[in-house]
Design an enzyme around this catalytic site. Structure first.
Site, PDB file in Angstrom:
ATOM      1  N   GLY A  69       0.007   1.182  -7.587  1.00 39.24           N
ATOM      2  CA  GLY A  69       0.181   2.320  -6.719  1.00 39.24           C
ATOM      3  C   GLY A  69       1.690   2.625  -6.726  1.00 39.24           C
ATOM      4  O   GLY A  69       1.903   3.879  -6.661  1.00 39.24           O
ATOM      5  N   THR A  70       2.515   1.876  -7.024  1.00 35.31           N
ATOM      6  CA  THR A  70       3.853   2.153  -7.274  1.00 35.31           C
ATOM      7  C   THR A  70       4.205   3.158  -8.363  1.00 35.31           C
ATOM      8  O   THR A  70       4.732   3.985  -8.217  1.00 35.31           O
ATOM      9  CB  THR A  70       4.815   0.712  -7.557  1.00 35.31           C
ATOM     10  OG1 THR A  70       4.651  -0.134  -6.515  1.00 35.31           O
ATOM     11  CG2 THR A  70       6.078   1.092  -7.801  1.00 35.31           C
ATOM     12  N   ASN A 148       1.549   1.325   6.039  1.00 35.55           N
ATOM     13  CA  ASN A 148       1.188  -0.295   5.624  1.00 35.55           C
ATOM     14  C   ASN A 148       1.705  -0.937   6.508  1.00 35.55           C
ATOM     15  O   ASN A 148       1.169  -2.176   6.626  1.00 35.55           O
ATOM     16  CB  ASN A 148       1.855  -0.750   4.113  1.00 35.55           C
ATOM     17  CG  ASN A 148       3.224  -0.114   3.980  1.00 35.55           C
ATOM     18  OD1 ASN A 148       3.637   0.982   4.266  1.00 35.55           O
ATOM     19  ND2 ASN A 148       4.127  -1.143   3.893  1.00 35.55           N
ATOM     20  N   GLN A 178      -2.846   2.751   1.202  1.00 37.04           N
ATOM     21  CA  GLN A 178      -3.734   1.902   2.203  1.00 37.04           C
ATOM     22  C   GLN A 178      -4.835   2.525   2.836  1.00 37.04           C
ATOM     23  O   GLN A 178      -5.785   1.912   3.365  1.00 37.04           O
ATOM     24  CB  GLN A 178      -2.518   1.688   3.328  1.00 37.04           C
ATOM     25  CG  GLN A 178      -1.501   0.614   2.881  1.00 37.04           C
ATOM     26  CD  GLN A 178      -1.848  -0.906   2.892  1.00 37.04           C
ATOM     27  OE1 GLN A 178      -3.066  -1.042   3.510  1.00 37.04           O
ATOM     28  NE2 GLN A 178      -1.145  -1.599   2.210  1.00 37.04           N
ATOM     29  N   SER A 199      -4.349   2.251  -5.168  1.00 37.41           N
ATOM     30  CA  SER A 199      -4.135   0.985  -5.799  1.00 37.41           C
ATOM     31  C   SER A 199      -5.500   0.098  -5.411  1.00 37.41           C
ATOM     32  O   SER A 199      -5.926  -0.091  -4.382  1.00 37.41           O
ATOM     33  CB  SER A 199      -3.033   0.404  -5.095  1.00 37.41           C
ATOM     34  OG  SER A 199      -2.641  -0.898  -5.598  1.00 37.41           O
ATOM     35  N   HIS A 201      -5.719  -3.170  -5.656  1.00 34.59           N
ATOM     36  CA  HIS A 201      -5.728  -4.726  -5.000  1.00 34.59           C
ATOM     37  C   HIS A 201      -5.798  -4.554  -3.580  1.00 34.59           C
ATOM     38  O   HIS A 201      -5.868  -5.437  -2.840  1.00 34.59           O
ATOM     39  CB  HIS A 201      -4.481  -5.404  -5.654  1.00 34.59           C
ATOM     40  CG  HIS A 201      -3.016  -5.161  -5.111  1.00 34.59           C
ATOM     41  ND1 HIS A 201      -2.363  -5.426  -4.250  1.00 34.59           N
ATOM     42  CD2 HIS A 201      -2.374  -3.847  -5.700  1.00 34.59           C
ATOM     43  CE1 HIS A 201      -1.346  -5.127  -3.993  1.00 34.59           C
ATOM     44  NE2 HIS A 201      -1.265  -4.120  -4.815  1.00 34.59           N
ATOM     45  N   THR A 237      -1.958   1.811 -23.752  1.00 27.76           N
ATOM     46  CA  THR A 237      -3.399   1.557 -23.510  1.00 27.76           C
ATOM     47  C   THR A 237      -4.132   1.125 -22.338  1.00 27.76           C
ATOM     48  O   THR A 237      -3.353   0.498 -21.528  1.00 27.76           O
ATOM     49  CB  THR A 237      -3.602   0.412 -24.652  1.00 27.76           C
ATOM     50  OG1 THR A 237      -3.108   0.797 -25.840  1.00 27.76           O
ATOM     51  CG2 THR A 237      -4.929   0.193 -24.890  1.00 27.76           C
ATOM     52  N   CYS A 320       6.787  -6.235   1.065  1.00 33.58           N
ATOM     53  CA  CYS A 320       7.834  -5.472   0.393  1.00 33.58           C
ATOM     54  C   CYS A 320       9.055  -5.512   1.111  1.00 33.58           C
ATOM     55  O   CYS A 320      10.233  -5.460   0.577  1.00 33.58           O
ATOM     56  CB  CYS A 320       7.562  -3.828   0.103  1.00 33.58           C
ATOM     57  SG  CYS A 320       6.091  -3.509  -0.574  1.00 33.58           S
TER      58      CYS A 320
HETATM   59  N1  PLP Z   1       2.055   2.228  -0.992  1.00 37.76           N
HETATM   60  C1  PLP Z   1       1.677   1.639  -0.125  1.00 37.76           C
HETATM   61  C2  PLP Z   1       1.637   2.086   1.327  1.00 37.76           C
HETATM   62  C3  PLP Z   1       1.743   0.158  -0.176  1.00 37.76           C
HETATM   63  O1  PLP Z   1       1.357  -0.548   0.897  1.00 37.76           O
HETATM   64  C4  PLP Z   1       1.786  -0.304  -1.389  1.00 37.76           C
HETATM   65  C5  PLP Z   1       1.728  -1.712  -1.700  1.00 37.76           C
HETATM   66  O2  PLP Z   1       2.094  -2.784  -0.847  1.00 37.76           O
HETATM   67  C6  PLP Z   1       2.117   0.422  -2.305  1.00 37.76           C
HETATM   68  C7  PLP Z   1       2.243   1.865  -2.267  1.00 37.76           C
HETATM   69  C8  PLP Z   1       2.429  -0.028  -3.935  1.00 37.76           C
HETATM   70  O3  PLP Z   1       1.014  -0.336  -4.432  1.00 37.76           O
HETATM   71  P1  PLP Z   1       0.990  -1.381  -5.738  1.00 37.76           P
HETATM   72  O4  PLP Z   1       1.033  -2.816  -5.138  1.00 37.76           O
HETATM   73  O5  PLP Z   1      -0.170  -1.194  -6.370  1.00 37.76           O
HETATM   74  O6  PLP Z   1       2.291  -1.020  -6.632  1.00 37.76           O
END
Ligand code: PLP
Length: 374
Positions: A69-70, A148, A178, A199, A201, A237, A320
């Site tokens: 997601g990042t 989050n 989220q 994302s 996970h 890839t 985070c």
């Molecule tokens: N954006 C939000 C709102 C999140 O809660 C998170 C993960 O904690 C992310 C982005 C980042 O996702 P990833 O862990 O897949 O990099």
């Protein structure tokens, strides 16, 4: 047996996701290879994309796999900025965006961007602020679907309406990490965004795979350069096993899961309301799966350590921000210092049970009785 209530940080991969992942590992061909092993892998990748696009509510060709997601957030911020920076230098973002949006926006300042933070008191967007801010030429606006830390669901449609009404050419990025599969009406809401991040996970997929939704009328420069995979937008890839697990997890996450989380949330809230000196930090619109509380009288870290010693896992705010001295998202929400210092985040998933919820509440009561200071 561990009791896991930190599902906003990450979730336990579902059986379906693990099975799909294992199947993907055996498809050893490179999806870009012209031989039949490559073709088989490519077909599986495109099937995962199609399935996921259906859940997102976009066209298959608008969905690009990323490593997280990042990465999806970073690439959207940098890409949309490049497309609009000649139109306006302003970048609007909420004061409670995830660091994977906030930090790339901050880097844009070096390229002349003027960052303007939209207040979100009580977990609600200040729409008057947005409307006023959009009067100045704006390149980009970033508003997440769901927060989050507080679980607040933001009014994405109102943001689009404000952009349209103002006549602004601003592009709109939505961090849906989220809110995806969880926020009520998320598909409809996401139609309002130009780009969105996802994302795996967070929905019982596996780590190391995310996705970027990018409208087909937009052609930002690539974020990662190389062999030209993902139509040149994101080289590298593809993580086929991860993509298959992502799609499987999203297919599994339906109404039954949402209802289960809702019922568990209600149970937890009811039990907490019966306790003295517990604040429920409840935004008007929120995800059922994220509950922020302030357990007055005991510091977050102390409560976490107590629970962890019993094999019960929650978090202070977000994984985070746990290393940071001050929590800016909870301050933006409007919590005072003592409420922030005793804040806890309970992340509920459909895999949790009522028995686990009771074990969690009982442990919180014990922790405060033993180590509470006030
Ligand atoms: N954006 C939000 C709102 C999140 O809660 C998170 C993960 O904690 C992310 C982005 C980042 O996702 P990833 O862990 O897949 O990099």
């Amino acid at each position: 047996m561990a009791v896991y209530f930190d599902n906003a940080a990450t979730t336990i991969p579902s059986e379906g996701a693990v099975a799909a992942f294992n199947k993907g590992l055996l498809l050893y061909g490179n999806p870009s290879s012209p031989h039949s092993a490559g073709a088989e892998a490519r077909r599986a990748l495109e099937a995962a994309r199609k399935s996921l696009a259906l859940q997102v509510g976009c066209k298959s060709e608008e969905l690009y796999f990323t490593a997280s997601g990042t990465e999806a957030n970073n690439s959207a911020v940098y890409g949309l900025w490049e497309l609009r920076k000649r139109y306006g230098k302003r970048v609007l973002l909420t004061d409670s965006e995830h660091p994977s949006v906030k930090e790339p926006c901050r880097r844009l300042e070096k390229d002349g961007a003027e960052l303007v933070y939209v207040p979100t008191p009580g977990g609600k967007l200040d729409m008057d602020f947005i409307k006023e801010a959009l009067k100045t030429p704006t390149a980009l606006i970033c508003v997440m679907l769901a927060n989050n830390e507080t679980g607040a669901v933001y009014d994405i449609k109102a943001v689009r309406d404000a952009i349209t009404k103002s006549g602004s050419r601003a592009l709109f990025h939505c961090d849906a990490v989220q809110g995806f599969m969880k926020a009520e009406g998320y598909k409809q809401l996401l139609r309002n965004a130009d780009t969105a991040a996802f994302s795996a996970h967070k929905i019982h997929g596996v780590r190391g795979i995310g996705a970027l939704m990018l409208r087909s009328n937009l052609h930002p420069p690539a974020f990662i350069l190389g062999g030209g995979q993902e139509k040149g937008i994101r080289s590298g890839t593809e993580n086929l096993a991860g993509a298959m697990a992502f799609a499987a997890a999203a297919e599994e996450y339906g109404k039954a899961q949402t209802e289960k989380v809702k019922a568990l949330r209600e149970h937890i809230e009811n039990r907490l309301r019966a306790l003295p000196d517990v604040d429920l930090n409840l935004p008007e619109k929120h995800l059922s799966g994220i509950l922020s509380i302030s357990l007055r009288g005991i510091k977050s870290e102390t409560a976490l350590n107590c629970l962890s010693a019993e094999g019960i896992y929650i978090s202070a705010s977000s994984a985070c921000s746990s290393g940071q001295a001050e929590n800016s998202v909870l301050a933006a929400y409007g919590l005072d210092k003592s409420a922030r210092e005793s804040a806890l985040r309970i992340g509920i998933s459909p895999m949790n049970t009522v028995e686990e919820a009771d074990a969690l509440i009982d442990a919180l009561v014990r922790a405060r009785a033993r180590y509470g200071r006030i």
